[in-house]
Design an enzyme around this catalytic site. Structure first.
Site, PDB file in Angstrom:
ATOM      1  CB  ILE A  61       0.629   0.605   4.498  1.00 38.46           C
ATOM      2  CG1 ILE A  61      -0.380   1.590   3.895  1.00 38.46           C
ATOM      3  CG2 ILE A  61       1.755   0.301   3.522  1.00 38.46           C
ATOM      4  CD1 ILE A  61      -1.114   1.086   2.668  1.00 38.46           C
ATOM      5  CE  LYS A  62       0.536  -8.117   5.884  1.00 41.36           C
ATOM      6  NZ  LYS A  62       0.301  -9.564   5.592  1.00 41.36           N
ATOM      7  CB  ILE A  63       6.119  -1.844   6.512  1.00 45.54           C
ATOM      8  CG1 ILE A  63       5.393  -0.768   5.705  1.00 45.54           C
ATOM      9  CG2 ILE A  63       7.618  -1.594   6.506  1.00 45.54           C
ATOM     10  CD1 ILE A  63       5.491   0.611   6.314  1.00 45.54           C
TER      11      ILE A  63
END
Length: 341
Positions: A136-138
């Protein structure tokens, strides 16, 4: 593509900065994986281009628009399926190696300053994808950094994006370790800290004398790698570590070699994510050699000279991150518009 295997032997993974339905279904991604590409990254701009230009989405988009769904829900249906398919391409590699074969999907950039909202979104997307090699890219805002202890404690792989600051990057390592401490001996999730490269030189070069142009980003990357070495010491397979990922590695200045930000950023325990054109250029005429463990040109004199010109690199990092967030928010909105009723 033998050079990709050479880079892997040097300890760096090359990931593809692109994802689309045609890329997966045509078998192209599987061929790239077999050639040495070790993962995939995506972002709102990539999905905007994919949905607009790939005919394989047309029928499903038409079906989704017949259902009472929001534009974001329709997008997630498409994107999650693509990430799942890409994860499946890399599943055996991930099972064998544990820290490669990862595929990332970005949280809604509108949540970039909302810690609790981002945590909820990351958990929801992680559950929807349902693959152990998803990431998951944050965005690495203060709010994004604050999500790391909880998400790492959950066992969620994280790609922390839009890093331009060495200090922010070290804070990411600290937050990662806080999350690991809460896992109490359970398997450690992966974290890549995505440090953006070419945008730094693009912003600074007009302010610099010719002998410094095209050098600041590489010097910052070298210094960030030294920070990583000092923080983690000598990592081994038994000690999980966050890794630096070099992002924005396509040159913006046509006067520079097209593999400038690949040849000069190879080092153990790092990742470089390449757009298609840069991957093609590197496999065609790139250079595979460790460039950061024992660099030929030390970073500090370059950074010192930039500082004497009155340039505040921390202030630049904050502005570039803000600009990057605005670009992702715009791309996300543009992508959703054709999916709306």
């Amino acid at each position: 593509m033998a050079i990709l295997q050479e880079v892997k032997q040097l300890g760096q993974q090359i990931w593809l900065d692109n994802l689309s339905r045609s890329l997966v279904r045509s078998g192209t991604l599987a061929k790239l994986q077999q050639s040495g590409v070790s993962g995939v990254t995506s972002n709102p701009a990539i999905f905007r281009q994919a949905l607009a230009g790939d005919a394989l989405y047309t029928a499903e988009i038409a079906q989704l628009k017949q259902q009472p769904l929001s534009a974001k829900a329709r997008y997630e249906t498409l994107a999650v399926a693509d990430v799942q398919s890409a994860c499946d391409v890399f599943a055996a590699q991930f099972a064998a190696e544990g820290n490669s074969g990862l595929v990332s999907l970005e949280c809604d950039p509108a949540l970039s300053h909302d810690t609790e909202g981002t945590i909820a979104e990351a958990r929801r997307l992680w559950g929807l994808i349902g693959r152990p090699n998803a990431m998951i890219k944050i965005p690495a805002t203060d709010a994004g950094l604050a999500t790391l202890p909880a998400l790492v404690a959950d066992g969620i792989n994280i790609n922390l994006t839009l890093l331009f600051s060495r200090a922010h990057t070290v804070r990411a390592y600290q937050a990662y370790q806080q999350g690991l401490a809460q896992r109490a001996g359970q398997a450690a999730p992966q974290l890549v800290a995505s440090f953006f490269i070419s945008r730094i030189d693009t912003a600074l070069d007009p302010q610099l004398p010719p002998h410094l142009q095209g050098k600041t980003a590489l010097a910052l990357a070298q210094a960030a790698y030294r920070d990583w070495q000092q923080f983690f010491g000598q990592p081994n397979d038994a000690v999980p570590t966050a890794r630096l990922l070099w992002a924005s590695t396509g040159v913006k200045n046509p006067a520079y070699p097209d593999t400038l930000y690949v040849d000069n950023l190879i080092a153990p325990h790092t990742v470089n994510t390449l757009p298609d054109a840069v991957l093609q250029a590197f496999t065609n005429h790139g250079r595979a050699a460790d460039a950061l463990s024992h660099p030929a040109a030390p970073a500090q004199p370059i950074l010192d000279e930039v500082a004497t010109l009155g340039i505040d690199l921390d202030a630049l990092a904050a502005k570039l991150q803000q600009d990057g967030l605005a670009q992702f928010e715009q791309a996300f909105a543009q992508m959703l518009a054709p999916l709306a009723d």
